[in-house]
Design a protein around this motif. Sequence first.
Motif, PDB file in Angstrom:
ATOM      1  N   ALA A 104      44.946  34.905  51.160  1.00 40.61           N
ATOM      2  CA  ALA A 104      44.525  33.505  51.191  1.00 40.61           C
ATOM      3  C   ALA A 104      43.315  33.277  50.294  1.00 40.61           C
ATOM      4  O   ALA A 104      43.247  32.279  49.546  1.00 40.61           O
ATOM      5  N   GLN A 105      42.352  34.182  50.342  1.00 38.19           N
ATOM      6  CA  GLN A 105      41.157  34.045  49.507  1.00 38.19           C
ATOM      7  C   GLN A 105      41.494  34.180  48.027  1.00 38.19           C
ATOM      8  O   GLN A 105      40.978  33.432  47.187  1.00 38.19           O
ATOM      9  N   MET A 106      42.375  35.124  47.710  1.00 39.85           N
ATOM     10  CA  MET A 106      42.783  35.301  46.326  1.00 39.85           C
ATOM     11  C   MET A 106      43.569  34.085  45.827  1.00 39.85           C
ATOM     12  O   MET A 106      43.395  33.633  44.696  1.00 39.85           O
ATOM     13  N   GLU A 107      44.424  33.542  46.678  1.00 43.02           N
ATOM     14  CA  GLU A 107      45.204  32.374  46.293  1.00 43.02           C
ATOM     15  C   GLU A 107      44.284  31.168  46.075  1.00 43.02           C
ATOM     16  O   GLU A 107      44.502  30.366  45.154  1.00 43.02           O
ATOM     17  N   LEU A 108      43.248  31.044  46.891  1.00 46.31           N
ATOM     18  CA  LEU A 108      42.291  29.955  46.722  1.00 46.31           C
ATOM     19  C   LEU A 108      41.564  30.081  45.391  1.00 46.31           C
ATOM     20  O   LEU A 108      41.365  29.091  44.676  1.00 46.31           O
ATOM     21  N   ARG A 109      41.175  31.304  45.048  1.00 42.73           N
ATOM     22  CA  ARG A 109      40.528  31.529  43.751  1.00 42.73           C
ATOM     23  C   ARG A 109      41.484  31.215  42.609  1.00 42.73           C
ATOM     24  O   ARG A 109      41.096  30.672  41.585  1.00 42.73           O
ATOM     25  N   HIS A 110      42.754  31.560  42.803  1.00 45.80           N
ATOM     26  CA  HIS A 110      43.781  31.273  41.804  1.00 45.80           C
ATOM     27  C   HIS A 110      43.907  29.765  41.591  1.00 45.80           C
ATOM     28  O   HIS A 110      43.945  29.273  40.456  1.00 45.80           O
ATOM     29  N   VAL A 111      43.954  29.012  42.696  1.00 47.11           N
ATOM     30  CA  VAL A 111      44.089  27.556  42.620  1.00 47.11           C
ATOM     31  C   VAL A 111      42.875  26.934  41.940  1.00 47.11           C
ATOM     32  O   VAL A 111      42.997  26.063  41.073  1.00 47.11           O
ATOM     33  N   ARG A 112      41.690  27.393  42.318  1.00 49.32           N
ATOM     34  CA  ARG A 112      40.460  26.849  41.720  1.00 49.32           C
ATOM     35  C   ARG A 112      40.366  27.175  40.239  1.00 49.32           C
ATOM     36  O   ARG A 112      39.954  26.337  39.435  1.00 49.32           O
ATOM     37  N   ALA A 113      40.749  28.418  39.880  1.00 43.85           N
ATOM     38  CA  ALA A 113      40.699  28.818  38.475  1.00 43.85           C
ATOM     39  C   ALA A 113      41.666  27.983  37.647  1.00 43.85           C
ATOM     40  O   ALA A 113      41.352  27.547  36.536  1.00 43.85           O
ATOM     41  N   THR A 114      42.863  27.750  38.181  1.00 43.08           N
ATOM     42  CA  THR A 114      43.858  26.939  37.486  1.00 43.08           C
ATOM     43  C   THR A 114      43.367  25.511  37.309  1.00 43.08           C
ATOM     44  O   THR A 114      43.518  24.905  36.235  1.00 43.08           O
ATOM     45  N   ALA A 115      42.742  24.963  38.354  1.00 43.88           N
ATOM     46  CA  ALA A 115      42.237  23.585  38.296  1.00 43.88           C
ATOM     47  C   ALA A 115      41.128  23.438  37.260  1.00 43.88           C
ATOM     48  O   ALA A 115      40.971  22.380  36.644  1.00 43.88           O
ATOM     49  N   GLN A 116      40.373  24.504  37.043  1.00 43.57           N
ATOM     50  CA  GLN A 116      39.267  24.460  36.084  1.00 43.57           C
ATOM     51  C   GLN A 116      39.680  24.937  34.697  1.00 43.57           C
ATOM     52  O   GLN A 116      38.844  25.076  33.808  1.00 43.57           O
ATOM     53  N   ILE A 124      49.558  40.670  43.064  1.00 37.71           N
ATOM     54  CA  ILE A 124      50.815  41.361  43.306  1.00 37.71           C
ATOM     55  C   ILE A 124      51.111  41.220  44.791  1.00 37.71           C
ATOM     56  O   ILE A 124      50.356  41.722  45.629  1.00 37.71           O
ATOM     57  N   PRO A 125      52.161  40.492  45.172  1.00 39.09           N
ATOM     58  CA  PRO A 125      52.434  40.233  46.584  1.00 39.09           C
ATOM     59  C   PRO A 125      52.607  41.522  47.382  1.00 39.09           C
ATOM     60  O   PRO A 125      53.132  42.510  46.872  1.00 39.09           O
ATOM     61  N   PRO A 126      52.129  41.532  48.625  1.00 40.03           N
ATOM     62  CA  PRO A 126      52.272  42.740  49.453  1.00 40.03           C
ATOM     63  C   PRO A 126      53.707  42.956  49.889  1.00 40.03           C
ATOM     64  O   PRO A 126      54.435  42.001  50.124  1.00 40.03           O
ATOM     65  N   LYS A 127      54.097  44.210  49.976  1.00 39.08           N
ATOM     66  CA  LYS A 127      55.410  44.540  50.497  1.00 39.08           C
ATOM     67  C   LYS A 127      55.345  44.505  52.024  1.00 39.08           C
ATOM     68  O   LYS A 127      54.285  44.476  52.624  1.00 39.08           O
ATOM     69  N   LYS A 128      56.501  44.515  52.648  1.00 41.84           N
ATOM     70  CA  LYS A 128      56.556  44.495  54.100  1.00 41.84           C
ATOM     71  C   LYS A 128      55.859  45.726  54.658  1.00 41.84           C
ATOM     72  O   LYS A 128      56.079  46.835  54.209  1.00 41.84           O
ATOM     73  N   HIS A 129      54.993  45.496  55.618  1.00 44.01           N
ATOM     74  CA  HIS A 129      54.234  46.548  56.299  1.00 44.01           C
ATOM     75  C   HIS A 129      53.252  47.246  55.355  1.00 44.01           C
ATOM     76  O   HIS A 129      52.751  48.319  55.678  1.00 44.01           O
ATOM     77  N   GLY A 130      52.971  46.669  54.187  1.00 40.70           N
ATOM     78  CA  GLY A 130      52.034  47.285  53.260  1.00 40.70           C
ATOM     79  C   GLY A 130      50.622  46.771  53.468  1.00 40.70           C
ATOM     80  O   GLY A 130      50.348  45.928  54.312  1.00 40.70           O
TER      81      GLY A 130
END
Length: 251
Positions: A104-116, A124-130
Motif C-alpha cells: 500500500a505504501q509503495m503504491e501510494l508513492r507510485h501514484v504520487r510520483a506519477t501525478a508529479q 514486483i507483485p508478491p506471490k501467494k504466501h510470499g
Amino acid sequence: MTTIERVFALMKQRGVTQYRLSKDIGISEGVFSSWKKNTQKPSTDVVIKVAEYFNVTTDYLLGVTENPETSAATGRDHSKDETDLVFTYRQLTPNSKQIVLTVAQMELRHVRATAQGETPIKIIPPKKHGELLKVYNQPAAAGYGTYLSDDCDGDYEMVSVPSIPVGVEFGIRIQGDSMEPRISDGEIVYVKRQPAVEIGEIGIFIYNGEAYCKKLAYRDNYYYLRSLNSEYEDIPISSDDIYCVGKVVPG
C-alpha cells in the motif's frame, strides 16, 4: 471488543434475538453458533447488513471507532470496499499485514510520483504466501551501494520471495561469478545489517569505495576478502578504508 462481540452486545442492548436477526438480515441461525465458537467470522456483506440493521457504522463494528455514529477518520462510514479491506486485514497474520502495508505504501508513492510526472516506482507483485523484500538494484562488486544509508530511499524494488530469514533487512543483487558455486551472477542474497562478521563468514563489504560480496579470511597476520571461486585471488585488506555492510544469510 471484536466484531462478533459488538454484534452480540448490540443484540443484547436492543433486545433482538438470534432468530429475529437471522430472519431480518437473511442468514442462518446456526451461524451464531459458529461465531460464538470462533470457527467462522461474519463476512463483509453480513457486517454491512448488521450495521444497517442496528443503524451503526461499519467502523464501529470493526472496532475502528468506539462511536457507533461516525467514522474515526472521515466522519462518515466506510464504503463496502473499505470495509472489506479493513475486515480482511484484521484476519491476516502479522507477517501478511506487513506485506499489505508495504504494498500500500509503495503504491501510494507510485501514484504520487506519477501525478508529479516523476518516474514511477517499480513494484514486483508478491506471490501467494510470499514476503516482500527490499532489493537494491546497485549490485555488490559494482561500486558504492545506496544500501549503506539508513535514511536514503535509494534505487530498489520490492521483490517477492518465499520467506525472509530472521534479522534480514534487505537483499542485494550479486554481479559476477567470484562467489560461485554458492552464489551465482545475478542472484539476490539476504543481508542482515551488522558492523562486522566472523572469520569464515560471508559479508557485504565496502573496500576503498568498491562493494564486494566476499568471505572474510585471515592468514599470516593479515585479513583478506576471499572469493569462493578458486580462479579469483584473495584481496588483502591493506588499509582502514573498509566498511562491513552486513552478513549474508542463507535463504
